[in-house]
Design an enzyme around this catalytic site. Structure first.
Site, PDB file in Angstrom:
ATOM      1  N   SER A   1      38.727  27.249  36.994  1.00 44.92           N
ATOM      2  CA  SER A   1      39.943  27.354  38.057  1.00 44.92           C
ATOM      3  C   SER A   1      40.737  26.172  37.565  1.00 44.92           C
ATOM      4  O   SER A   1      41.350  25.961  36.632  1.00 44.92           O
ATOM      5  CB  SER A   1      39.704  27.553  39.284  1.00 44.92           C
TER       6      SER A   1
ATOM      7  N   HIS B   1      40.936  31.766  36.144  1.00 42.80           N
ATOM      8  CA  HIS B   1      41.111  33.042  36.875  1.00 42.80           C
ATOM      9  C   HIS B   1      42.646  32.691  37.683  1.00 42.80           C
ATOM     10  O   HIS B   1      43.120  31.848  37.643  1.00 42.80           O
ATOM     11  CB  HIS B   1      40.128  33.345  37.751  1.00 42.80           C
TER      12      HIS B   1
END
Length: 200
Positions: free
Chosen positions: A98, A123
């Site tokens: 992330s 993501h």
């Protein structure tokens, strides 16, 4: 609660004790080893600014083992890495997920590295919504704005089309370091410098 190790060094004036992170900082090494949140981000930003003010021509090494965290806090670190004059190399030593992957790819071109057994994940991120309907509308717009900002950042560093990034980031997208190199998130994989000894 984690225990911070200390290092004792002999100096001309006797012994000096440092916590491990302060000792690494003396060698221009920053370790990002916790989830990203505002207090941690302020510390990393301060370390980057300090090292840049001490010598803007000397490289800073940032080791990353990070599961991600708060987008705003992560962007503060990212922007500071891109703002300072000192070159920054980034090395993934476990996970860069992330916002951790954003920091990993923020290193200077040619200096974005990963160890062979590390994992990288990108993501869209997530957000918890609370409040009345007008607040939810405002929050939803902000989440979409942040998503677009992150996709622009990934595009800038990887040159991948926005459509592909948006598609890949709809769910957790895990990569080996070799896959991350092909993707454009890193420049090379650090192979082990020592080979395992043969079993007897």
């Amino acid at each position: 609660m984690s225990v911070i190790p200390y290092v004792i060094e002999q100096t001309g004036r006797g012994e000096r004790m440092y916590d491990i992170y302060s000792r690494l900082l003396k060698d221009r090494i920053i370790f990002v080893g916790t989830p990203i949140e505002s207090q941690m981000a302020n510390t990393i930003v301060a370390q980057l600014l300090l090292l840049d003010s001490q010598n803007p021509d000397q490289e800073i090494q940032m080791y990353i083992n990070c599961p991600g965290g708060e987008v705003y806090a992560g962007l503060a670190i990212y922007d500071t890495m891109r703002y300072i004059k000192a070159p920054v190399s980034t090395i993934c030593v476990g996970i860069a997920m992330s916002m951790g992957s954003v920091l990993l790819m923020a290193g200077d071109k040619g200096k974005r590295l990963a160890l062979p057994n590390s994992r990288i994940m990108i993501h869209q991120g997530s957000a918890g919504f609370r409040g009345n309907t007008p607040d939810l509308e405002v929050q939803a717009k902000e989440v979409l704005r942040l998503r677009d900002t992150l996709i622009d950042i990934y595009h800038r560093h990887t040159n991948l089309p926005h459509e592909k990034l948006l598609r890949d980031m709809e769910r957790d997208y895990f990569m080996s370091p070799y896959e991350a190199q092909q993707y454009g998130l890193i420049d090379s994989v650090i192979e082990h410098t020592r080979q395992p000894e043969a079993a007897l």
